[in-house]
Write an enzyme that holds these catalytic residues in place. Structure first.
Site, PDB file in Angstrom:
ATOM      1  N   SER A  78      71.522-109.882  19.595  1.00 31.90           N
ATOM      2  CA  SER A  78      72.866-109.054  19.994  1.00 31.90           C
ATOM      3  C   SER A  78      74.128-109.705  19.369  1.00 31.90           C
ATOM      4  O   SER A  78      75.027-108.814  18.868  1.00 31.90           O
ATOM      5  CB  SER A  78      73.179-109.021  21.546  1.00 31.90           C
ATOM      6  OG  SER A  78      72.061-108.527  22.107  1.00 31.90           O
TER       7      SER A  78
ATOM      8  N   ALA B  13      63.233-106.210  20.925  1.00 36.63           N
ATOM      9  CA  ALA B  13      64.171-107.378  21.222  1.00 36.63           C
ATOM     10  C   ALA B  13      65.583-106.953  21.364  1.00 36.63           C
ATOM     11  O   ALA B  13      65.996-105.989  20.900  1.00 36.63           O
ATOM     12  CB  ALA B  13      63.978-108.240  20.047  1.00 36.63           C
ATOM     13  N   CYS B  14      66.316-107.658  22.052  1.00 40.14           N
ATOM     14  CA  CYS B  14      67.766-107.598  22.511  1.00 40.14           C
ATOM     15  C   CYS B  14      68.419-107.392  21.218  1.00 40.14           C
ATOM     16  O   CYS B  14      68.106-108.218  20.281  1.00 40.14           O
ATOM     17  CB  CYS B  14      68.262-108.766  23.027  1.00 40.14           C
ATOM     18  SG  CYS B  14      69.561-108.440  23.982  1.00 40.14           S
ATOM     19  N   PRO B  15      69.292-106.436  20.855  1.00 39.05           N
ATOM     20  CA  PRO B  15      69.922-105.417  21.975  1.00 39.05           C
ATOM     21  C   PRO B  15      69.251-104.078  22.207  1.00 39.05           C
ATOM     22  O   PRO B  15      69.654-103.198  22.676  1.00 39.05           O
ATOM     23  CB  PRO B  15      71.349-105.388  21.179  1.00 39.05           C
ATOM     24  CG  PRO B  15      71.137-105.489  19.816  1.00 39.05           C
ATOM     25  CD  PRO B  15      69.916-106.282  19.526  1.00 39.05           C
ATOM     26  N   ASP B  40      61.182-107.479  26.795  1.00 42.44           N
ATOM     27  CA  ASP B  40      62.001-108.419  26.367  1.00 42.44           C
ATOM     28  C   ASP B  40      62.491-109.100  27.698  1.00 42.44           C
ATOM     29  O   ASP B  40      62.971-108.459  28.789  1.00 42.44           O
ATOM     30  CB  ASP B  40      63.305-107.856  25.752  1.00 42.44           C
ATOM     31  CG  ASP B  40      64.117-109.005  25.276  1.00 42.44           C
ATOM     32  OD1 ASP B  40      64.322-109.198  23.972  1.00 42.44           O
ATOM     33  OD2 ASP B  40      64.901-109.688  26.057  1.00 42.44           O
TER      34      ASP B  40
END
Lengths: 376, 76
Positions: A78, B13-15, B40
């Protein structure tokens, strides 16, 4: 678009050199409050990445234009997305912290504490993100590892580079805040794995019991590791006196705090053990011994050279936990208003006993957060 | 439970789980329920916090063989 990464090693150097850094933490508020990368001259903004999916314009005026901005998240995915958005918004000095808090939690920085007699050396492995400290005593072709983390490759590789063989592995106690790599290193290298028997009642594997007064020699030049029974954090907690100069206190005594007695569930029973260890057993030792603990809690506990170490005599003067004359007050301090317990500490204890065997990803999750083994 | 749509975010996986959840949620009407599957480890705390900040309601979550399942009701 590619975004510049900042490695954990680079972040660590900024922490150790007291450099400035603006950290944009895009994890949840809870996660940020609970645990973050701390630096003397770091500033912070915490906005979860999911609030930035539609754009970063809203936070643009809260970010410095001239300073370096490092975006950090749990694992580095992120933060990369948000860093890209910031670059598109016109920010130039933006980095994504590679591997995020996961990498921060796992990074080990080896620091040489000092030379030992006859050419040996003592190294401290600073796990800066979690505040865990482990050690390697090296002498004449052999090495001993103390309180190792689960990142076992780091120790094995380090020994290989020094050209020494790991022959003995110790844990000062059964850890509740991190998963020990002791057993794995011992299996991998053929070393002897020592544990205090009072902490090992439920373990499911073979170990060599470490008892008060035991001496273990590293190398042929007699670097002596002398076990000193020092209960209080756990029933079996054992300290080591290395080379007559260093006192490895495990989770009993830290630089600016003392161990908490509740993580194995017996706070009330162990308060007096803890007091006796700190106020009697340690008092009988030389003030000149250099204390090397298994944890630090705040960056102030680091010396300028990056080590965490102080003379026992200095701690008797300055550490609040060693200066409470009244027994009841001491009992209160170590049993009431304790900080929250470490994340997943029960599962971590069971893992260290060999009762459960979580996979790597689960072990990583279990260790999220600070160590919280102290009371101050 | 009356699920309007199921989103498979396993292996992501994040995001990405949240990015996809947000997109899927846009296509639902208020009061409808989205079921999400993710692997996740961070999905649980992130989805919980995201639902709260977006005014949605996390009705239920469970873990089934390494897959985390969530049921989120779209807010007004």
């Amino acid at each position: 678009m590619t975004v510049k990464n900042m490695t954990i090693k680079e972040v660590t150097n900024k922490v150790l050199n007291n450099e400035e850094l603006f950290l944009l933490d895009v994890r949840t508020e809870d996660a940020h409050q609970d645990w973050k990368i701390e630096g003397e001259n770091f500033s912070y903004l915490n906005v979860p990445y999911f609030d930035l999916l539609d754009g970063v314009e809203e936070i643009a005026d809260q970010l410095p234009k001239e300073k370096e901005i490092a975006v950090v998240c749990a694992k580095g995915g992120s933060s990369q997305m948000v860093a890209e958005m910031l670059v598109e918004e016109g920010f130039e000095n933006v980095y994504s912290v590679e591997g995020g808090m996961k990498a921060w939690s796992e990074h080990l920085e080896p620091v040489k504490v000092n030379d030992l007699k006859d050419g040996g050396a003592l190294y401290q492995f600073v796990r800066i993100g979690k505040g865990c400290l482990s050690y390697m005593v090296v002498s004449n072709g052999e090495a001993a590892v103390i309180d190792s983390t689960r990142m076992t490759d780091v120790y094995v590789e380090f020994a290989k580079e020094l050209g020494v063989k790991i022959t003995n592995v110790f844990d000062t106690h059964l850890h509740a805040d991190h998963i020990s790599g002791g057993r794995k290193i011992a299996e991998q290298t053929g070393a002897v794995y020592w544990l205090p028997p009072e902490d090992a009642g439920e373990v499911t594997f073979d170990y060599k019991p470490l008892r008060d007064g035991d001496h273990v020699t590293v190398g042929s030049t007699n670097i002596d590791i002398h076990a000193l029974y020092s209960p209080g954090h756990t029933k079996g907690s054992t300290s080591f006196i290395v080379d007559d100069q260093y006192l490895m206190t495990g989770d009993i005594l830290f630089i600016d705090s003392i161990g908490r007695p509740d993580l194995a569930g017996k706070a009330d029973d162990w308060v007096m053990d803890l007091r006796e260890t700190l106020y009697t057993r340690y008092k009988e030792l030389s003030d000149e011994l250099i204390v090397l603990p298994a944890h630090f809690m705040i960056m102030d506990e680091l010396n300028e050279d990056g080590t965490v170490a102080a003379k026992l005599g200095t701690l008797f003067e300055k550490n609040h936990g060693l200066n409470i004359d009244d027994q009841d007050e001491f009992r209160k301090m170590v049993t009431e208003n304790l900080p929250p317990q470490p994340n997943a500490y029960q599962e971590i204890r069971e893992t260290n006993m060999g009762k459960i065997s979580p996979d790597n990803e689960d072990q990583r999750e279990m260790e999220i957060g600070p160590n919280r083994c102290a009371v101050r | 439970m009356n699920v309007a749509k199921t989103l498979d975010a396993t292996g992501l996986a994040c995001p990405m789980p949240i990015v996809k959840t947000k997109k899927a949620m846009k296509e639902l009407e208020a009061g409808e329920i989205l079921e999400i599957h993710a692997t996740d480890q961070g999905a649980k705390s992130d989805l919980t916090a995201w639902a709260k900040s977006g005014g949605h309601e996390l009705l239920q979550n469970e873990e089934d063989n390494g897959v985390f399942k969530f049921w989120i009701k779209k807010g007004e």
